[in-house]
Design an enzyme around this catalytic site. Structure first.
Site, PDB file in Angstrom:
ATOM      1  N   LYS A 134       7.001  19.185  -4.467  1.00  0.00           N
ATOM      2  CA  LYS A 134       7.263  19.548  -3.199  1.00  0.00           C
ATOM      3  C   LYS A 134       8.454  20.591  -3.135  1.00  0.00           C
ATOM      4  CE  LYS A 134       5.612  15.337  -1.178  1.00  0.00           C
ATOM      5  NZ  LYS A 134       5.952  13.916  -1.070  1.00  0.00           N
ATOM      6  N   ASP A 167       6.601  13.826  -7.939  1.00  0.00           N
ATOM      7  CA  ASP A 167       5.883  14.389  -6.549  1.00  0.00           C
ATOM      8  C   ASP A 167       6.985  15.059  -5.839  1.00  0.00           C
ATOM      9  OD1 ASP A 167       4.120  13.605  -4.091  1.00  0.00           O
ATOM     10  OD2 ASP A 167       5.875  13.075  -3.434  1.00  0.00           O
ATOM     11  N   GLY A 197       0.864  -1.278  -0.045  1.00  0.00           N
ATOM     12  CA  GLY A 197       0.079  -0.125   0.080  1.00  0.00           C
ATOM     13  C   GLY A 197       0.657   1.384   0.036  1.00  0.00           C
TER      14      GLY A 197
END
Lengths: 328, 328
Positions: A211, A207, A193
């Site tokens: 940031k 990603d 997960g």
């Protein structure tokens, strides 16, 4: 303090479960997911919303939309925690603009609007005398934005370096520990997960780059966007590269770097000695800020997770509750 | 914003040199060392004060005393950075009480008054509607107090653990690296300027205990004092103990721990695996906060030094400049 919450994914559910459990003087007057909404100026029953969402997939009535809540709802702070869209920033961008224009504070975990329109959104907040806060967009539970804005106030920031993506860090940890290939480690991350069905944004470094853009704007305030980041992911790394690094008592980490003085904004896999403070394991994040007065300060913690990210959202809400910036 | 500064040791000189160099909108209207003072409501020439102090050992005129500045000076914030007295807290305690009672904010690096009278001083600040801030008392440049008060606001703190004293950490690092005895490592720390002529407070763990008391009050607000800390220093550690730990891939660090739920306040040398996040080297400090939502957040940085500690003082000054707590 009244808040409206848009988005009932992992972060939204985390925020609501914390607000249901803790008495923080915060009343939730509106909640919307992508298909329904609920409004109650007197305060919504949060436990009932979580149950309804789990049972039906909807938090409320299909004729109440998020945009109605944003435009007409009775709230002091909009909590915008819908998924990130890095191309348009929508629908979050419109929601945030609308709320700020109405003189409402905004707290968000959504990287898209800030990476695309940081300068405009901050100006809009200032013009309307409200806060626009986004601790949850970078490094989950680590209060890196507050550290840059307040803890190290007065410092000149020379650089920020960090492991800003837990998915990549997990894959790299497993490749090094077990000699797995990239594909094997990614499959394992999915099983655990830690990686999404489409892991592109994580493994290509996008990603991390988002940031970095938010960190750079926080320090620099110069309107850099995603296109300004020199970005390399981990998806082409071979098991042999990790093995070679390990043989030198080093390992590989995906590092994001902002160095204002050198106009440097870069995401790339870096070979680091195993004792390096940024060599953290599994899904941890780590970020080092180097300044003129404080020297290097490194913070390590959980960079993702429902309640961990909710911690950052709640911190921003309480900051707004407790403080008023005089505006200088 | 007008500030008065008491104390021209390492921290005071650091603060003044930063204020002389950076335009932060802060005017210094009073400065005193233990033997002299200078006042000017229009703003003191800070470079001239630093030169005079270096050349004569005095910052100003012998007929101007710190207590006169505190009582009669024209300032918004008192910066109290005189040496720590752990028995009486004086003269800092009286200076802080006087300033707060006059409705002036206080920023201090002085552990004595806070370790002795935390509850009273905070109540006095609240009654007078002013801030009492003390980031510089714990972990130098690491913004641990802001992290506890703001960054992790809304979290329940389960524990704080840390390496809070750079002198002890340097001694332990050198004993482990070079097989030195405690006396040899202490002598080296003195030569390097990392240990004072009388190192008792550092090596017996008292300095760490004072910081724990301040951390505990920040989290707990229950008026614990130095006598509540179970305290063991490093001065009886043998070279053999370090060697034994090293042989197990471990080492020894002086750890301060606050665990509210177990009423635990302890300073003691602990055997830790070398990979433990608190095993930092030389004079570094490291502190881990464990909370219900954020999990464990570890911060590492310089725990002492003139400009590093000044960074914390300046951060507090800018917090006061930019924020007003609504008081809840």
């Amino acid at each position: 303090m009244k808040v409206a919450i848009l988005g009932l994914g992992s972060v939204g559910r985390g925020v609501i479960s914390v607000l249901a459990r803790k008495d923080l003087g915060i009343v939730v007057t509106g909640i919307a997911d992508s298909r329904s909404g609920v409004m109650d100026p007197a305060g919504i029953d949060l436990a009932a919303v979580l149950t309804r969402k789990a049972e039906t997939g909807r938090c409320g009535e299909p004729d109440i939309l998020g945009e109605d809540i944003v435009k007409n709802g009775d709230y002091d702070v909009l909590v915008e925690v819908t998924p990130t869209d890095i191309v348009t920033g929508e629908p979050a961008l419109t929601s945030i603009r609308t709320a700020l224009s109405r003189g409402k504070h905004v707290v968000t975990s959504n990287k898209g609007p800030l990476a695309l329109q940081y300068t405009e959104l901050m100006r809009l907040a200032e013009e309307n005398g409200v806060h626009m806060r986004y601790e949850a967009t970078v490094c989950g539970a680590i209060p890196i934005i507050q550290t840059l804005q307040h803890g190290l106030a007065g410092n000149k920031v020379h650089a920020v370096y960090g492991v800003l993506n837990g998915t990549c860090n997990y894959i790299l940890t497993r490749m090094a520990d077990e000699g797995l290939t990239y594909d094997q480690a990614l499959a394992e991350a999915r099983e655990m997960g830690y990686a999404e069905a489409d892991p592109t944004s994580d493994v290509k470094g996008i990603d991390t780059a988002l940031k970095l853009v938010i960190l750079a704007n926080t320090i620099w305030k110069n309107g850099v966007t995603l296109g300004d980041v020199d970005c390399t992911g981990i998806d082409l790394l071979t098991a042999e590269a990790l093995t070679l690094a390990e043989s030198q008592n080093c390992t590989i980490r995906l590092i994001g770097e902002v160095v204002p003085e050198r106009d440097l904004l870069r995401v790339s896999p870096c070979i680091l000695p195993k004792k390096h403070p940024l060599v953290v394991r599994d899904t941890l994040n780590a970020v080092t800020v180097v300044t003129d007065m404080a020297g290097a300060i490194t913070q390590v913690g959980k960079g993702a997770g429902s309640v961990e990210t909710a911690s950052a959202v709640i911190g921003d809400l309480l900051f707004i509750r407790d403080c008023h910036v005089r505006g200088d």
